[in-house]
Design an enzyme around this catalytic site. Structure first.
Site, PDB file in Angstrom:
ATOM      1  N   GLU A  51       0.839  -1.189   0.000  1.00 59.90           N
ATOM      2  CA  GLU A  51       0.000   0.000   0.000  1.00 59.90           C
ATOM      3  C   GLU A  51       0.881   1.248   0.000  1.00 59.90           C
ATOM      4  O   GLU A  51       1.742   1.388   0.867  1.00 59.90           O
ATOM      5  CB  GLU A  51      -0.891  -0.010   1.254  1.00 59.90           C
TER       6      GLU A  51
ATOM      7  N   GLU B  83      -4.238  -6.647   2.770  1.00 60.34           N
ATOM      8  CA  GLU B  83      -3.023  -7.412   3.072  1.00 60.34           C
ATOM      9  C   GLU B  83      -3.134  -8.827   2.530  1.00 60.34           C
ATOM     10  O   GLU B  83      -2.153  -9.417   2.074  1.00 60.34           O
ATOM     11  CB  GLU B  83      -2.773  -7.428   4.589  1.00 60.34           C
TER      12      GLU B  83
ATOM     13  N   PHE C 115       1.723  -1.572   8.401  1.00 60.16           N
ATOM     14  CA  PHE C 115       2.032  -1.768   9.824  1.00 60.16           C
ATOM     15  C   PHE C 115       1.918  -3.267  10.093  1.00 60.16           C
ATOM     16  O   PHE C 115       1.012  -3.926   9.577  1.00 60.16           O
ATOM     17  CB  PHE C 115       1.048  -1.012  10.718  1.00 60.16           C
TER      18      PHE C 115
ATOM     19  N   ASP D 101       0.797  -4.720  12.465  1.00 62.64           N
ATOM     20  CA  ASP D 101      -0.486  -5.041  13.094  1.00 62.64           C
ATOM     21  C   ASP D 101      -1.475  -5.645  12.085  1.00 62.64           C
ATOM     22  O   ASP D 101      -2.279  -6.502  12.424  1.00 62.64           O
ATOM     23  CB  ASP D 101      -1.084  -3.770  13.688  1.00 62.64           C
ATOM     24  N   PHE D 102      -1.403  -5.153  10.821  1.00 64.00           N
ATOM     25  CA  PHE D 102      -2.399  -5.585   9.844  1.00 64.00           C
ATOM     26  C   PHE D 102      -2.009  -6.866   9.126  1.00 64.00           C
ATOM     27  O   PHE D 102      -2.722  -7.345   8.252  1.00 64.00           O
ATOM     28  CB  PHE D 102      -2.671  -4.455   8.847  1.00 64.00           C
TER      29      PHE D 102
ATOM     30  N   HIS E 164      -1.153   0.148  15.935  1.00 67.12           N
ATOM     31  CA  HIS E 164       0.045   0.540  15.180  1.00 67.12           C
ATOM     32  C   HIS E 164       1.304   0.381  16.020  1.00 67.12           C
ATOM     33  O   HIS E 164       2.281   1.079  15.825  1.00 67.12           O
ATOM     34  CB  HIS E 164      -0.087   1.994  14.702  1.00 67.12           C
TER      35      HIS E 164
END
Lengths: 415, 324
Positions: B29, B60, B83, B85-86, B127
């Protein structure tokens, strides 16, 4: 304090008797808890047996050379004589604990005052034969715990350390010759000295004959060019030395064998009646020559070790075998064996299988020989490997493929 | 000589591999026109063109799925998670497809998934996470966590060249705070090798990522009291350098396991097991863990500061362990 009876310990699950080979203390001697008291020999291991308690050796009930059943009382340790406190390093036993020593047979009951330490400290104590009780109350760690620093400085200052092998008793008894010697020898028959077999000798004799009777032994021979592994050894030596490990050629062969055993599981099997049992683990026994016989300590999970781990394990086992520090576990559960007559110059060998295994590999000496490579004569460091295998289970073709696998690995070794 | 930041080191590593190997490409992205959320791919679109620097939709799962497909067709994709996290959105693709492909039918999936992770940047619960353990628990993957600019570059290059899927956790807190002079030659850092950042004799602190600096700060403080810490940077978690860990423990006999990740199921637990299984008789005290507590990463800055392990935590635990 009551008398403590010292018993013949059980040194392995299938062992029911042991020979008391040597007393390390005489009747009347003072002894500290955990100090070696006598040496025993069973058909699996030789070891020193530590005293279960501190005190005076009041009675010795079994003579050197005598074989007795496990749990037989071999000695009695009695109360320390009036001059208590002169016994260097021995901590006074608290009252409450002393009571438990009333039960005579359970030797483990005689726990000295509880001394807090750590796994590392206990290992160091064992290696240096220090009774931790001697440091009771001297620990500088939390709750009086004995730390690494405490025990190391204690040992450095001399402590009550006795080197391995123990300082001999003040007046060593003259070596006792077997009584039968003079009586039986006779100039007429030409016999020299007659010496009874040791427990170890007897057990080796029994195993060898048993194996010959059990397995259909066949031996195959392979010539292997060792140039690559010798190069690899030279290259890795300094790295290994930095890691504190002496690198010999043996680990290369053990590792090649372990790797080949993964591909030829039949060689890593045993026979149970009419059933072939494939072993899950690859545990390689390595025959070690020791005083009075030989012993086969086992590198456990050899298939999972890298060269460093392998070398470390082999060196450790060899050293402990020679110092009589092997435990019963060290000689158990082998699935394949390697013997190395080459270290004494043997060209090759036809070893006897270590039951219930089905194969044993022998390493001859590594020697420079003239070999023909691409129609030219070259000088190469060669070894003759041989494999004795049980033809009941393994066919010649399989045995040779197994050995060819080892040969290929060794000849194409990547340092 | 110019100093290279951690983030620039990652950019250089990718750039050099793309120059050398045309199978290498980047997708993610905002990696193209915008140059990446953290500017790791800045300037790459201009140099390599839109066929090799691909802006993707916000998915993702699609990014990793496409990367796996390309890898199976012979490419060497680098997939960027904006990030870490994703990365959970791509969990199925990573754990069920990338990780298992080689075992199921012998086809390796040479992808790199870049995952900017870690707290200390006031990013809040979505994040700031350290999701490495989901992947450390997945056989078939490799997981690396560089802490220096040198390792950031050496490990991204090693990851790109690796024949299997590598999850590359880059710590956001280190991006522009860490810089050093880098050699000009084409070096890599092998996956699976730890580094000792400080040699010491009393206690081994075994850690990775941003916590390496926390440990070093504590070591400096403790030095004044005569407590000598050894600081080991694991660099790779899967596989990890078992031998180095055991060697250090056998040397110092006391060990602190430190990570920014939360406690239960964290890497410290695995290390503790290995140490007690294989070096029990070398321990002179209990194995101690210093980790974040078992909560999400808080958004409030004071709470986040409380949440993250600090040098003062290491100092406190090291004093206790030293006295033990």
């Amino acid at each position: 304090m009551a008398e403590i009876k010292v018993i013949m310990p059980q040194m392995g699950e299938s062992i029911f008797e042991g020979t008391l080979t040597k007393w390390l203390k005489k009747k009347g001697d003072r002894i500290k808890r955990d100090e070696p008291l006598f040496e025993i020999s069973t058909d699996k291991v030789d070891s020193e047996i530590p005293s279960p308690a501190s005190g005076v050796l009041q009675d010795v009930l079994v003579n050197e050379g005598q074989t007795v059943q496990i749990n037989t009382v071999v000695a009695v340790i009695g109360d320390d004589l009036p001059a208590s406190g002169t016994l260097e390093g021995a901590a006074p036993a608290p009252q409450s604990r002393a009571e438990s020593t009333e039960k005579p047979v359970k030797t483990r009951e005689d726990r000295s005052p509880e001394v807090r330490s750590s796994p590392l400290v206990r290992r160091i104590a064992k290696e240096h034969e220090v009774a931790l009780a001697a440091l009771a109350g001297k620990g500088t760690g939390i709750s009086g715990r004995i730390t690494k620093r405490d025990i190391l400085s204690y040992i450095e200052q001399g402590g009550s350390v006795t080197k391995t092998g123990l300082t001999p008793p003040a007046a060593p008894a003259p070596p006792t010759k077997p009584a039968a010697t003079a009586l039986q020898s006779s100039a007429l028959t030409g016999d020299g000295e007659r010496v009874p077999m040791t427990a170890m000798r007897k057990s080796i004799a029994e195993h060898m004959v048993h194996s010959r009777r059990t397995s259909a032994h066949v031996t195959t021979f392979f010539e292997v060019d060792c140039s690559r592994i010798l190069q690899a050894r030279e290259k890795s030596k300094p790295d290994f030395e930095r890691a504190g490990v002496k690198l010999t050629v043996t680990p290369f062969f053990v590792q090649a064998a372990a790797s080949a055993l993964k591909r030829f599981p039949i060689v890593n099997s045993s026979l149970d009646g009419d059933t072939i049992v494939y072993k899950l683990a690859i545990n390689i026994g390595i025959a070690v020559n020791i005083e009075g016989g030989l012993i086969v300590p086992v590198v456990k999970s050899a298939g999972e070790k890298n060269l460093l781990g392998m070398a470390r394990a082999i060196n450790d086992l060899g050293e402990r075998a020679r110092n009589k520090k092997l435990t019963p576990d060290d000689v158990k559960d082998g699935t394949f064996t390697i013997t190395n007559p080459g270290q004494y110059g043997g060209l090759t060998g036809t070893p006897i299988i270590n039951q219930p295994q089905v194969a044993i590999m022998s390493m001859g000496g590594i020697k420079k020989r003239a070999v023909v490579i691409d129609d030219a004569i070259a000088i190469r460091s060669m070894i003759i490997l041989s494999l004795s295998f049980d033809h009941r289970v393994i066919d010649g073709a399989t045995a040779d493929q197994f050995m060819a696998d080892i040969q290929k690995q060794l000849e194409s070794w990547q340092a | 000589m110019a100093l290279t930041t951690y983030v620039e080191a990652i950019r250089q590593g990718i750039w050099e591999e793309m120059e050398k190997d045309e199978r290498v490409f980047v997708l993610g992205e905002d990696v193209g026109i915008y140059g990446g959320a953290f500017k790791v791919t800045a300037g790459m679109l201009e140099r390599f063109g839109e066929w090799r620097i691909i802006d993707t939709p916000i998915s993702e799962s699609a990014i990793v799925g496409a990367a796996i497909g390309a890898a199976l067709m012979g490419m060497r994709p680098i997939a960027e998670m904006q990030f870490a996290d994703f990365i959970a959105c791509a969990f199925d693709q990573i754990t069920n497809f990338a990780a298992k492909s080689r075992y199921r039918w012998g086809a390796g999936v040479p992808i790199v998934i870049r995952a900017p992770s870690g707290g200390g940047v006031h990013g809040g619960p979505f994040h700031s996470q350290n999701p490495e353990m989901y992947f450390v628990h997945t056989p078939g993957l490799k997981v690396v966590c560089p802490s220096t600019a040198y390792d950031a570059k050496g490990l991204i290059k090693a990851a790109i060249r690796d024949p299997d899927p590598v999850i590359y956790f880059e710590h956001k807190y280190l991006y522009r705070r860490i810089k050093e002079e880098l050699p000009s030659d084409d070096f890599i850092v092998p996956i699976g090798k730890a580094a000792i950042r400080r040699h010491g004799t009393d206690i081994s602190v075994i850690t990775y990522g941003a916590m390496v600096y926390t440990a070093l700060e504590a070591a400096k403080e403790l030095e004044k009291e005569g407590i000598d810490l050894e600081v080991m940077d694991l660099r790779s978690l899967l596989p990890f350098d078992r031998e180095a860990v055991l060697d250090s423990v056998k040397k110092t006999n006391k060990v602190i396991l430190l990570h920014e990740d939360t406690r239960i199921g964290g890497f410290a637990g695995e290390l503790a097991s290995v140490i007690s299984e294989e070096a029990f008789e070398y321990l002179d005290g209990p194995i101690r863990r210093i980790t974040a507590p078992d909560t999400p990463v808080p958004y409030s800055p004071p709470l986040e500061e409380f949440f993250l392990p600090k040098a003062s935590d290491v100092v406190r635990v090291a004093r206790e362990l030293y006295a033990y």
